[in-house]
Design a protein around this motif. Sequence first.
Motif, PDB file in Angstrom:
ATOM      1  N   GLY A   1       0.793  -1.215   0.000  1.00  0.00           N
ATOM      2  CA  GLY A   1       0.000   0.000   0.000  1.00  0.00           C
ATOM      3  C   GLY A   1       0.828   1.269   0.000  1.00  0.00           C
ATOM      4  N   ILE A   2       2.143   1.156   0.232  1.00  0.00           N
ATOM      5  CA  ILE A   2       3.013   2.321   0.225  1.00  0.00           C
ATOM      6  C   ILE A   2       3.757   2.368  -1.098  1.00  0.00           C
ATOM      7  N   LEU A   3       3.603   3.453  -1.841  1.00  0.00           N
ATOM      8  CA  LEU A   3       4.227   3.564  -3.139  1.00  0.00           C
ATOM      9  C   LEU A   3       5.709   3.868  -2.988  1.00  0.00           C
ATOM     10  N   SER A   4       6.512   3.287  -3.854  1.00  0.00           N
ATOM     11  CA  SER A   4       7.943   3.567  -3.855  1.00  0.00           C
ATOM     12  C   SER A   4       8.163   4.988  -4.351  1.00  0.00           C
ATOM     13  N   PRO A   5       9.154   5.688  -3.805  1.00  0.00           N
ATOM     14  CA  PRO A   5       9.422   7.059  -4.248  1.00  0.00           C
ATOM     15  C   PRO A   5       9.954   7.084  -5.675  1.00  0.00           C
ATOM     16  N   GLN A   6       9.718   8.177  -6.357  1.00  0.00           N
ATOM     17  CA  GLN A   6      10.224   8.375  -7.707  1.00  0.00           C
ATOM     18  C   GLN A   6      11.111   9.622  -7.721  1.00  0.00           C
ATOM     19  N   LEU A   7      12.029   9.662  -8.669  1.00  0.00           N
ATOM     20  CA  LEU A   7      12.830  10.870  -8.808  1.00  0.00           C
ATOM     21  C   LEU A   7      11.924  12.063  -9.095  1.00  0.00           C
TER      22      LEU A   7
ATOM     23  N   LEU B   1      18.604  16.377  -9.838  1.00  0.00           N
ATOM     24  CA  LEU B   1      19.794  16.837 -10.558  1.00  0.00           C
ATOM     25  C   LEU B   1      20.788  15.720 -10.855  1.00  0.00           C
ATOM     26  N   THR B   2      20.425  14.507 -10.580  1.00  0.00           N
ATOM     27  CA  THR B   2      21.234  13.358 -10.954  1.00  0.00           C
ATOM     28  C   THR B   2      20.311  12.155 -11.042  1.00  0.00           C
ATOM     29  N   THR B   3      20.864  10.983 -11.333  1.00  0.00           N
ATOM     30  CA  THR B   3      20.052   9.775 -11.465  1.00  0.00           C
ATOM     31  C   THR B   3      20.439   8.767 -10.394  1.00  0.00           C
ATOM     32  N   LEU B   4      19.540   7.857 -10.135  1.00  0.00           N
ATOM     33  CA  LEU B   4      19.807   6.800  -9.165  1.00  0.00           C
ATOM     34  C   LEU B   4      20.991   5.953  -9.609  1.00  0.00           C
ATOM     35  N   GLU B   5      21.044   5.622 -10.893  1.00  0.00           N
ATOM     36  CA  GLU B   5      22.122   4.782 -11.409  1.00  0.00           C
ATOM     37  C   GLU B   5      23.484   5.434 -11.213  1.00  0.00           C
ATOM     38  N   THR B   6      23.564   6.735 -11.456  1.00  0.00           N
ATOM     39  CA  THR B   6      24.842   7.431 -11.297  1.00  0.00           C
ATOM     40  C   THR B   6      25.265   7.468  -9.839  1.00  0.00           C
ATOM     41  N   VAL B   7      24.333   7.743  -8.944  1.00  0.00           N
ATOM     42  CA  VAL B   7      24.661   7.791  -7.519  1.00  0.00           C
ATOM     43  C   VAL B   7      25.153   6.433  -7.035  1.00  0.00           C
ATOM     44  N   LYS B   8      24.497   5.358  -7.451  1.00  0.00           N
ATOM     45  CA  LYS B   8      24.924   4.019  -7.045  1.00  0.00           C
ATOM     46  C   LYS B   8      26.333   3.715  -7.567  1.00  0.00           C
TER      47      LYS B   8
ATOM     48  N   SER C   1      21.130  -3.578  -6.093  1.00  0.00           N
ATOM     49  CA  SER C   1      20.840  -2.964  -4.800  1.00  0.00           C
ATOM     50  C   SER C   1      19.410  -3.278  -4.357  1.00  0.00           C
ATOM     51  N   ALA C   2      19.230  -3.403  -3.053  1.00  0.00           N
ATOM     52  CA  ALA C   2      17.907  -3.712  -2.502  1.00  0.00           C
ATOM     53  C   ALA C   2      16.970  -2.524  -2.699  1.00  0.00           C
ATOM     54  N   SER C   3      15.679  -2.828  -2.812  1.00  0.00           N
ATOM     55  CA  SER C   3      14.704  -1.764  -3.057  1.00  0.00           C
ATOM     56  C   SER C   3      14.696  -0.739  -1.935  1.00  0.00           C
ATOM     57  N   GLN C   4      14.928  -1.178  -0.687  1.00  0.00           N
ATOM     58  CA  GLN C   4      14.946  -0.239   0.428  1.00  0.00           C
ATOM     59  C   GLN C   4      16.079   0.759   0.279  1.00  0.00           C
ATOM     60  N   VAL C   5      17.255   0.280  -0.154  1.00  0.00           N
ATOM     61  CA  VAL C   5      18.395   1.171  -0.382  1.00  0.00           C
ATOM     62  C   VAL C   5      18.085   2.140  -1.516  1.00  0.00           C
ATOM     63  N   ASP C   6      17.505   1.631  -2.605  1.00  0.00           N
ATOM     64  CA  ASP C   6      17.136   2.507  -3.724  1.00  0.00           C
ATOM     65  C   ASP C   6      16.174   3.590  -3.275  1.00  0.00           C
ATOM     66  N   ASN C   7      15.199   3.222  -2.466  1.00  0.00           N
ATOM     67  CA  ASN C   7      14.222   4.195  -1.990  1.00  0.00           C
ATOM     68  C   ASN C   7      14.885   5.294  -1.173  1.00  0.00           C
ATOM     69  N   VAL C   8      15.831   4.899  -0.311  1.00  0.00           N
ATOM     70  CA  VAL C   8      16.550   5.893   0.494  1.00  0.00           C
ATOM     71  C   VAL C   8      17.345   6.829  -0.406  1.00  0.00           C
TER      72      VAL C   8
ATOM     73  N   ILE D   1      18.368  12.034  -3.092  1.00  0.00           N
ATOM     74  CA  ILE D   1      18.582  12.791  -4.334  1.00  0.00           C
ATOM     75  C   ILE D   1      17.564  13.919  -4.443  1.00  0.00           C
ATOM     76  N   ASN D   2      16.300  13.606  -4.180  1.00  0.00           N
ATOM     77  CA  ASN D   2      15.248  14.625  -4.274  1.00  0.00           C
ATOM     78  C   ASN D   2      15.465  15.746  -3.266  1.00  0.00           C
ATOM     79  N   ALA D   3      15.845  15.378  -2.042  1.00  0.00           N
ATOM     80  CA  ALA D   3      16.058  16.390  -1.008  1.00  0.00           C
ATOM     81  C   ALA D   3      17.257  17.262  -1.333  1.00  0.00           C
ATOM     82  N   ALA D   4      18.359  16.648  -1.776  1.00  0.00           N
ATOM     83  CA  ALA D   4      19.558  17.418  -2.117  1.00  0.00           C
ATOM     84  C   ALA D   4      19.299  18.333  -3.307  1.00  0.00           C
ATOM     85  N   SER D   5      18.571  17.844  -4.300  1.00  0.00           N
ATOM     86  CA  SER D   5      18.264  18.662  -5.480  1.00  0.00           C
ATOM     87  C   SER D   5      17.402  19.860  -5.104  1.00  0.00           C
TER      88      SER D   5
END
Length: 217
Positions: free
Chosen positions: A3-9, A14-21, A31-38, A43-47
């Motif tokens: 019932g909880i949606l995963s966050p999206q960029l 200002l960057t991508t998940l793949e680049t940060v990883k 990477s685990a989905s929990q790590v990706d979500n964090v 990324i969203n907060a820093a941007s």
Amino acid sequence: MEGILSPQLASNALTTLETVKEMLGMPVEESASQVDNVLIRLINAASAWVETMTERKLGRSDYRQKCRGTGSQELVLQHYPIVSVDSVTEIGSGKVLAPTSYNFDEKGEIGVLYREEGWPYRGYPAGLSGDYIAPQRYLLVQYTAGYVLPKDATEDRPCTLPADLESLVWEMVEQEYQLRKNGAQGLSAFSISDVSWTFDKTQRDSWISTINRYRRI
């Protein structure tokens, strides 16, 4: 959790998940989905922090901006770099100014439209002397401005975001991720649910130096 949606960029990321990883030395595909979500939340907060500090919208978009004449040859637009100007219209008369009567610098980096004959100042007269006060926003500028962000880049439309701005987001995400992973030393408060943090210490001087290069003066 169901019932909880995963966050999206975010649209202004200002960057991508793949680049940060990759920068963190994580296998992009493992990477685990929990790590990706964090990481996405960070990324969203820093941007958002970068945009707030620079007082700018950085991603490419279309804008309609009402402006007042400056009485000089320069008309400063709110968003930049300018990519193109669709039209400049005098709102009262509906007159569309000839595109050949104005231009902007080659890269549009400073967000200024130049007009040889100037942008006449208009305002409302008041008082016994009839001096102009309350400048009139009689110009409507429709234009495209901003950078192509990494997540929006294609082979035909490559990323134009300055590398030092994207690198700043990498550093912020890495610092906050390591703090969360290894203990929140250096933080007076931290909440991963909405990704907010309060620093005990001041931000790195290099971060502020980078921000200052892109802040509207």
